[in-house]
Write an enzyme that holds these catalytic residues in place. Structure first.
Site, PDB file in Angstrom:
ATOM      1  N   ILE A 125      -0.110   1.231   8.106  1.00  0.00           N
ATOM      2  CA  ILE A 125      -1.473   1.738   8.057  1.00  0.00           C
ATOM      3  C   ILE A 125      -1.487   3.236   8.341  1.00  0.00           C
ATOM      4  O   ILE A 125      -0.535   3.793   8.890  1.00  0.00           O
ATOM      5  CB  ILE A 125      -2.384   1.000   9.057  1.00  0.00           C
ATOM      6  CG1 ILE A 125      -1.918   1.246  10.504  1.00  0.00           C
ATOM      7  CG2 ILE A 125      -2.427  -0.486   8.746  1.00  0.00           C
ATOM      8  CD1 ILE A 125      -2.835   0.653  11.559  1.00  0.00           C
ATOM      9  N   HIS A 151       3.184   3.159  11.279  1.00  0.00           N
ATOM     10  CA  HIS A 151       2.671   3.927  10.151  1.00  0.00           C
ATOM     11  C   HIS A 151       3.741   4.225   9.096  1.00  0.00           C
ATOM     12  O   HIS A 151       3.461   4.943   8.141  1.00  0.00           O
ATOM     13  CB  HIS A 151       2.060   5.223  10.664  1.00  0.00           C
ATOM     14  CG  HIS A 151       1.075   5.000  11.771  1.00  0.00           C
ATOM     15  ND1 HIS A 151      -0.123   4.380  11.571  1.00  0.00           N
ATOM     16  CD2 HIS A 151       1.150   5.279  13.105  1.00  0.00           C
ATOM     17  CE1 HIS A 151      -0.770   4.299  12.727  1.00  0.00           C
ATOM     18  NE2 HIS A 151      -0.024   4.833  13.663  1.00  0.00           N
ATOM     19  N   GLY A 170      -4.861   6.407  12.907  1.00  0.00           N
ATOM     20  CA  GLY A 170      -6.280   6.563  13.159  1.00  0.00           C
ATOM     21  C   GLY A 170      -6.671   8.030  13.248  1.00  0.00           C
ATOM     22  O   GLY A 170      -7.742   8.433  12.789  1.00  0.00           O
ATOM     23  N   ASP A 214       3.464  12.222  15.786  1.00  0.00           N
ATOM     24  CA  ASP A 214       3.161  10.827  16.107  1.00  0.00           C
ATOM     25  C   ASP A 214       4.081   9.932  15.289  1.00  0.00           C
ATOM     26  O   ASP A 214       3.812   9.637  14.129  1.00  0.00           O
ATOM     27  CB  ASP A 214       1.701  10.515  15.804  1.00  0.00           C
ATOM     28  CG  ASP A 214       1.304   9.109  16.264  1.00  0.00           C
ATOM     29  OD1 ASP A 214       2.194   8.285  16.518  1.00  0.00           O
ATOM     30  OD2 ASP A 214       0.089   8.855  16.376  1.00  0.00           O
TER      31      ASP A 214
END
Length: 289
Positions: free
Chosen positions: A212, A197, A215, A192
């Site tokens: 961040i 990120h 998830g 990913d």
């Protein structure tokens, strides 16, 4: 420019064939924080190639079709995507190696209205090369910048599924697991590569002051907590887990998983201990058969 819902609903997400190795299985475990404590012998079940098991949440990185919503041809505002919900149901324990197929499709689009975004629902089947079904994944992605495309067409309306209720009492117990400052850089090696990120500039354009955590990395940390607490460390007892993502986690924070025992499983949520902020809500866990 509004998205074309018919085109997005029938987007040809390619089938993915993945040659999984024990190294990939260990990388996933490390990428969701397993192994922080070198004296934790229980973690070796997911790290030692001589007796290796796959953490059930590893299903989310198997047969992964990549960041296909980042293709400009989808018409989606890719900078403003947020992962909404995620579930994993295991039909049998995940393999730690071998050939894996991932078959993904969009199942529904929901228009919440101009300025309110839209929700894309999807499904992915994880299969062995011989057709063995290992897992079914479902989830939703909140398209924050793409509401208002339906112009009143009822095909794109309706209600969102009701979340699993959280008990109106204090959790029965909780388990704290830490993340590393570089956790997102490790997790992205599972495939990913969304720059949200990693790239501070991209994160700022998306409304965050720094990159961040994925998830799905948070999902993996919470899965680890559930396997430890509810399954006694045995992933073979895992059946299904489903969550709603409520707020982002920043790498380096501590994720506290709060658990309520229920018949056949548990309800759960997770919060960042340092900010007392709920990051995963309405969690549902069920034991396997």
């Amino acid at each position: 420019m509004p998205i074309d819902p018919e085109r997005l609903l029938h987007w040809p997400i390619p089938e993915v064939r993945q040659d999984l190795t024990w190294r990939d299985t260990i990388l996933y475990a490390v990428s969701v924080g397993i192994g922080h404590n070198p004296l934790d012998e229980a973690s070796l079940a997911f790290l030692d190639e001589r007796r290796l098991a796959a953490l059930p949440s590893m299903a989310v990185v198997l047969g992964y079709p990549g960041f296909w919503l980042g293709d400009p041809a989808t018409g989606v505002d890719a900078v403003r995507l947020v992962h909404g919900e995620q579930s994993v149901a295991l039909h049998r324990p995940l393999p730690v190696g071998g050939s894996i197929l991932g078959q993904s499709r969009v199942t529904r689009l929901l228009d919440r209205g101009e300025g309110k975004g839209a929700i894309l629902y999807w499904e992915r089947l994880i299969l062995g090369e011989d057709g063995t079904r290992y897992a079914t994944l479902t989830g939703s992605t909140f398209l924050r910048g793409d509401g208002g495309f339906s112009t009143g067409d009822p095909r794109w309306g309706g209600e969102t599924p009701k979340p699993h209720p959280e008990p109106d009492r204090a959790p029965d117990r909780h388990l704290d697991l830490t993340t590393r400052p570089e956790q997102a850089l490790l997790y992205r090696l599972n495939g990913d590569y969304n720059p949200l990120h990693m790239d501070p500039g991209f994160a700022r354009r998306a409304g965050f002051d720094r990159p961040i955590l994925h998830g799905l990395c948070t999902f993996g940390v919470v899965c680890h907590a559930l396997v430890r607490d509810l399954c006694g460390g045995d992933p073979g007892r895992f059946g299904e887990m489903a969550v709603r993502f409520s707020s982002p986690v920043f790498p380096g924070e501590t994720i506290r998983t709060e658990i309520w025992d229920e018949e056949g499983g548990a309800a759960f949520r997770a919060r960042v201990a340092e900010r007392d902020k709920v990051v995963v809500s309405n969690g549902r866990f069920r034991f396997g058969p």
